[in-house]
Design an enzyme around this catalytic site. Structure first.
Site, PDB file in Angstrom:
ATOM      1  CG  ASP A 100       6.422  -4.942   4.265  1.00  0.00           C
ATOM      2  OD1 ASP A 100       7.639  -4.734   4.285  1.00  0.00           O
ATOM      3  OD2 ASP A 100       5.583  -4.042   4.085  1.00  0.00           O
ATOM      4  CG  ASP A 202       9.928  -1.849   7.519  1.00  0.00           C
ATOM      5  OD1 ASP A 202       9.379  -0.967   6.843  1.00  0.00           O
ATOM      6  OD2 ASP A 202      10.121  -1.760   8.746  1.00  0.00           O
ATOM      7  CG  HIS A 318       3.143   1.642   4.025  1.00  0.00           C
ATOM      8  ND1 HIS A 318       4.128   1.298   3.118  1.00  0.00           N
ATOM      9  CD2 HIS A 318       3.709   1.507   5.247  1.00  0.00           C
ATOM     10  CE1 HIS A 318       5.231   0.976   3.773  1.00  0.00           C
ATOM     11  NE2 HIS A 318       5.007   1.095   5.067  1.00  0.00           N
ATOM     12  CG  ASP A 319       5.885   4.561   5.578  1.00  0.00           C
ATOM     13  OD1 ASP A 319       5.069   4.322   6.487  1.00  0.00           O
ATOM     14  OD2 ASP A 319       6.912   3.878   5.391  1.00  0.00           O
TER      15      ASP A 319
END
Length: 548
Positions: A100, A202, A318-319
């Site tokens: 990431d 990201d 993950h969100d």
């Protein structure tokens, strides 16, 4: 002459949220040695690469998306030696590690920001976004932070406000500064030289922002910066770059990942997610799932990138909440709905992503109190949503449906204490249903969710029609069924999925009907999909035969 497709177009990605994957030392926090111990699980699934959420040094205000040192590993996750070992041992199993990359902002504890916030004369001051106070001494604009409150934060030492578009803990980096960009590219090359397979970037659509014009998403310099990044870091490397954007549209997506753009390989877009949100309160006041609108987005994106660009395929990360709870049935039909959703998604054109635990049909957790949540977003927006008219009960109910903690509870490896995730007390509660939903039990079932995922992943590697066939959507207005076909070299792969708990009579559109080999099924296999089918609840089937 046919050009060989990039490796990642035939691969399936697997996202690891390291804090909740596997804890090797009993401190209640997942770590890199824990990930290494589970590489055989990923290899057995057939995973081609891992998207590894941040493991860099960080004070963890936003679970690692606030980085204090891009070239160091957070001690709770391990060491740089552990990271090198993960890269090496994953590679030995044919798995790449995609890290990431969080470069819209850093942590407020990064050495750059410590220097930047101590003196206006420090060279590092220009690495961040600063503005003088408004005439009344207040913030320079009314821009609000994504996690609540003003995006502008006062720094007494320099007498200026700094931009923290997400939170005060995450000061925005000044991409207009060439020295900042050079430092980022050097860091990226440092990681590439260590052997990683690429980066997931990201909120990358924010780096070209024009703050004074109030343009944050997809700002005027975004694509110039991405092209410069490509020139300075990719060279002849055989790597994968994925950009995350909450604003990208079908019209702008080819600018990111078109074959001649020299920017990114694909983008994560969220239109199929946000289409289901409340117009005023977003995800905190959930709306009933609308399959027709959902298909309009999925099919539309397939068409938008049909000839140029590449789709990322996902329902959970993950969100986001667990897909079986959000789109499937986490009760009676949990296993079948998990398989049905996977079939529907994995047989589309693009690169599918499996989020940890998805391969056993993990579900959302149910919290009853605010203090059970751990997510910065949930905790930060509580007061604002209450002030906007959402009751505390509504907010917690909404967080239980759509909150980010749902996907961040520990992976359920066994039926034992703490789900086999840790010998200590986990940093966040383990879902109590681990007694019946866990990797050990699912693996023991020959027709479990893992077995189904393994089959779907193998189909993508073995059948070019799955990886590269032309997509054709069908029955877009049907409220319960997703139907489409893939076409390649005179063959047709018909995919039909009943995304409901009802038995549905479905008239197969002639343009996708076919007969031949059943490649995947969640109920009894079918050798043909034509005419009227009586589809069982959460039945999905894929048949390969002749067709245009």
């Amino acid at each position: 002459m046919t050009t060989q497709a990039p490796w990642w177009q035939n691969a399936v990605g697997y996202q690891i949220w390291p804090r909740s994957f596997c804890d090797s030392n009993g401190d209640g926090i997942g770590d890199i040695p824990g990930i290494i111990s589970k590489l055989p699980h990923l290899a057995d699934l057939g995973i081609g690469f891992v998207w590894l959420s941040p493991v860099y040094a960080s004070p963890q205000h936003d679970m690692g998306y606030d980085i204090s040192d891009y070239r160091a590993i957070a001690p709770e996750y391990g060491t740089l030696t552990d990271m090198d070992r993960l890269i090496s041992e994953a590679r030995d199993r044919g798995i790449g590690i995609v890290m990431d990359l969080v470069v819209n902002h850093s942590s407020h504890e990064h050495e750059w920001f410590r220097a930047a916030s101590a003196s206006r004369d420090a060279p590092e001051h220009e690495l961040y976004v600063w503005r003088d106070p408004a005439p009344d001494g207040g913030p320079p604009s009314d821009v609000q932070a994504c996690f609540g409150g003003s995006a502008w934060n006062w720094c007494e030492a320099v007498g200026r406000y700094y931009l923290g578009y997400f939170s005060p803990y995450q000061p925005d980096l000044n991409w207009q500064n060439p020295a900042l960009r050079r430092a980022i590219y050097d860091m990226m090359n440092w990681w590439y030289d260590r052997g990683i397979a690429g980066f997931r970037m990201d909120v990358i659509s924010l780096i070209g922002k024009d703050v004074d014009a109030g343009v944050f998403e997809e700002g005027p310099d975004l694509h110039d910066f991405l092209q410069e990044m490509h020139r300075e870091t990719r060279s002849d490397r055989d790597i994968l770059t994925i950009g995350e954007s909450w604003s990208v549209s079908r019209e702008t997506a080819p600018l990111y990942c078109g074959r001649d753009r020299a920017e990114l390989d694909m983008v994560f877009q969220f239109n199929h997610i946000t289409r289901q949100w409340d117009p005023e309160h977003g995800k905190w006041r959930p709306r009933p799932f609308d399959l027709v609108a959902f298909k309009e987005e999925l099919f539309g994106w397939q068409e938008a990138l049909a000839e140029d660009g590449w789709n990322s395929l996902f329902l959970t990360n993950h969100d986001l909440p667990r897909q079986v709870s959000k789109y499937g049935d986490d009760g009676e039909y949990r296993v079948r709905s998990a398989k049905c959703l996977a079939t529907m998604l994995h047989l589309m054109k693009g690169t599918p992503f499996v989020y940890q635990g998805e391969e056993i049909g993990m579900t959302n957790i149910r919290f009853s109190r605010l203090d059970q949540f751990r997510d910065l977003e949930t905790l930060g927006l509580f007061e604002a949503e209450i002030a906007a008219g959402v009751s505390a009960e509504e907010f917690i109910a909404g967080a239980n449906v759509n909150g980010r903690d749902n996907s961040r509870t520990p992976v359920q490896w066994t039926a034992g204490e703490h789900a086999g995730f840790s010998s200590g007390t986990p940093w966040i509660e383990v879902n109590s249903n681990h007694a019946t939903i866990n990797v050990d039990d699912d693996r023991a079932a020959p027709d479990g969710v893992i077995a189904h995922y393994r089959r779907l992943i193998e189909l993508r590697r073995s059948y070019r029609i799955v990886s590269h066939g032309r997509f054709e959507g069908a029955a877009p207005e049907h409220p319960q069924v997703v139907a489409y076909a893939r076409h390649l070299d005179g063959q047709r792969l018909a995919v039909i999925a009943n995304l409901s708990g009802d038995t549905v009579d479905f008239d197969v559109p002639e343009e996708i009907a076919t007969a031949g080999e059943c490649l995947s099924h969640t109920a009894d296999p079918r050798s043909a999909v034509a005419g009227r089918l009586s589809l069982l609840p959460w039945e999905a089937v894929a048949v390969l035969g002749a067709g245009g």
